[in-house]
Design an enzyme around this catalytic site. Sequence first.
Site, short mmCIF file in Angstrom:
data_model
loop_
_atom_site.label_atom_id
_atom_site.label_comp_id
_atom_site.label_asym_id
_atom_site.label_seq_id
_atom_site.Cartn_x
_atom_site.Cartn_y
_atom_site.Cartn_z
N HIS A 83 0.82 -1.22 0.00
CA HIS A 83 0.00 0.00 0.00
C HIS A 83 0.85 1.27 0.00
O HIS A 83 0.31 2.38 -0.12
CB HIS A 83 -1.02 0.00 1.15
CG HIS A 83 -0.49 0.35 2.51
ND1 HIS A 83 -0.15 -0.60 3.44
CD2 HIS A 83 -0.29 1.53 3.10
CE1 HIS A 83 0.24 0.00 4.56
NE2 HIS A 83 0.17 1.30 4.37
N ASP A 114 0.49 -7.48 1.73
CA ASP A 114 0.87 -6.08 1.88
C ASP A 114 2.39 -5.89 1.84
O ASP A 114 2.97 -5.18 2.65
CB ASP A 114 0.30 -5.49 3.17
CG ASP A 114 0.27 -3.96 3.15
OD1 ASP A 114 0.43 -3.38 2.06
OD2 ASP A 114 0.09 -3.35 4.21
N SER A 196 4.79 3.04 7.37
CA SER A 196 4.45 1.85 6.60
C SER A 196 5.60 1.44 5.69
O SER A 196 6.17 2.25 4.97
CB SER A 196 3.22 2.12 5.73
OG SER A 196 2.05 2.02 6.48
#
Length: 605
Positions: A83, A114, A196
């Site tokens: 993402h 992910d 992230s």
Amino acid sequence: MRIWRRYLNISWFALLLAVALAALPSAAAGGDVDPAVLAAEADRVAVIERANDAVLAIFSGTGDGGGSGVVITSDGYALTNFHVAQPSGTAMKCGMADGRIYDAVIVGYDPTGDVALIKLFGRDDFPHAEIGDSDTVRVGDWAYVMGNPFLLSTDFQPTVTYGIVSGVHRYQYPAGTLLEYADCIQTDASINPGNSGGPLFDSQGRLVGINGRGSFEKRGRVNVGVGYAISINQIKNFLGQLHSGRVVDHATLGAVVAFDEDGRVVVTEVLEDSDAYRRGLRYDDEIISLAGRPVTTPNGFKNILGTLPKGWRVPLSYRRNGQRRDILVRLSGVHSTAELLEAITGKTPAPPGPPEPEEKPKPRGDEPEEDAPGDDQPSLPMLPPHAVPSAATPMPEIVKSHFEEKRGYANYFFNKQHRSRVLDAWRSKGDLATASGTWRFSGPIEGGEYRMSIGDDGVRLDLPSGKMSWQPADDLAASLEPAGSGGLFAALWLWRRLAVAGPEGFGEVYYLGTAPLPGREGLVDVVVGIHGGVECRFHFDAAQLIFMEMFPQDDVDPCEVSFSDFREFEGHSRPGRLEVHHGDEAFASFRVDEAVFPSKEASAP
């Protein structure tokens, strides 16, 4: 009066606190600090200094968003989140602690897990993280989160938060997207938007996870001490497939499990077209272990499956009527090709949020975490003028030369690179491209001797009990001879075709990635070839073709051929034994005492 009393109480409290603090020893006042405290501090500083140089601040090549990452090899391969990478597009800008900005290109995507793999350019000696073993991580271990929170690391110096591992083997349901966090690590070290894709390090500075999700307050985007990292051991399983430049999928067994009234994990549903069903798994069987890991809860079962790629063949143990059974099962994929393509080409994925409320049984307190929304894409901060990307910024030439678009791939360039690497190494053992004549093998077999020939026009096998021949057709699956083999003649003909014609003349050939082989340590390279309506998977180890599977259809057992006892035949390193299996049965074993690999001219009458 009440205000005055409150002020008096506060004053007395402040006075007492000041006295207490004054009584504490301090280095400035000549007091001693416990050497153990100083040593622990020095260790932390040293660990962070070692880990610091491998951490990335990732900024989108279009100037819209970014995140964090970590370099894992000296030649510039790095991990981040799907993402983070998917909205960033093909090209990215990556800042490192040396103050430099490096161009990077996408390599492979794992939308479900992910994870994304990218490749940096600009040097061949990138500082990189030491890969750890996330299965050794325990609750209470110290952990470091490093990265680019809120994309504020404009000097490319990563920030560090420090905490403990507060949970391991955590499972989270997919939350409105493909993302499924299985077997992840939970930590109270702060993970905020922009973190992230960055690394989770253990106390020794070894990479044990990739940060991805955080539980946030409902208002604002402030970490509340619950963050999640994808375990590095899960990523290791997928790393070979990510290097393939493909969009990879996760595995399903084709069965659903739940607790029974006795607390056992039992099968409640099983698909009849699944490999597990063909191997004998049935309703109400108790699952004992999967892929070598014990299964004690339904969530634990999902955790294990979530760490495995589609297509892997793994051991499964189950119990029926008190009797244990051990089988090998081929795992199917969770998603369709269309779903995976939509994930990489469609609208930017929404941040993974909590799933819809649903009444689920929660035996033994093994409920999943349901309050784990993922990162936003923070807006891009002010970068140095030379580093500011925009939608109008042309793709750097180095990225252009390392990117090739093809449907179903994140970057077909890297697939071709690995396909060539594997097949060129195989040919280096003895190039059979010139051996375009009819191959001939002979050796002992029960009852006498066999003679086998494999040529362009088909396969012939002479046995003491009789003779058999086979000719290829447009649909190879229409004739799976000999009976009971699953298509041995077609498999051998395709083996020769790959060796002689190469990938260009075979049909569609691509690099799948790495996979395990039962009875063999580690992972091996797998190349897939599709021709005549059938799929072959060729498994290579140490530049030798050691195993192949030919699938005439998706939902049937393949013909399996193992190659072993390699020796030199006419300057070619070729197998001295071929063993054939179909389903759970051994079909035949051929010892090769003599082999002839002539050129087309030598084989002509």
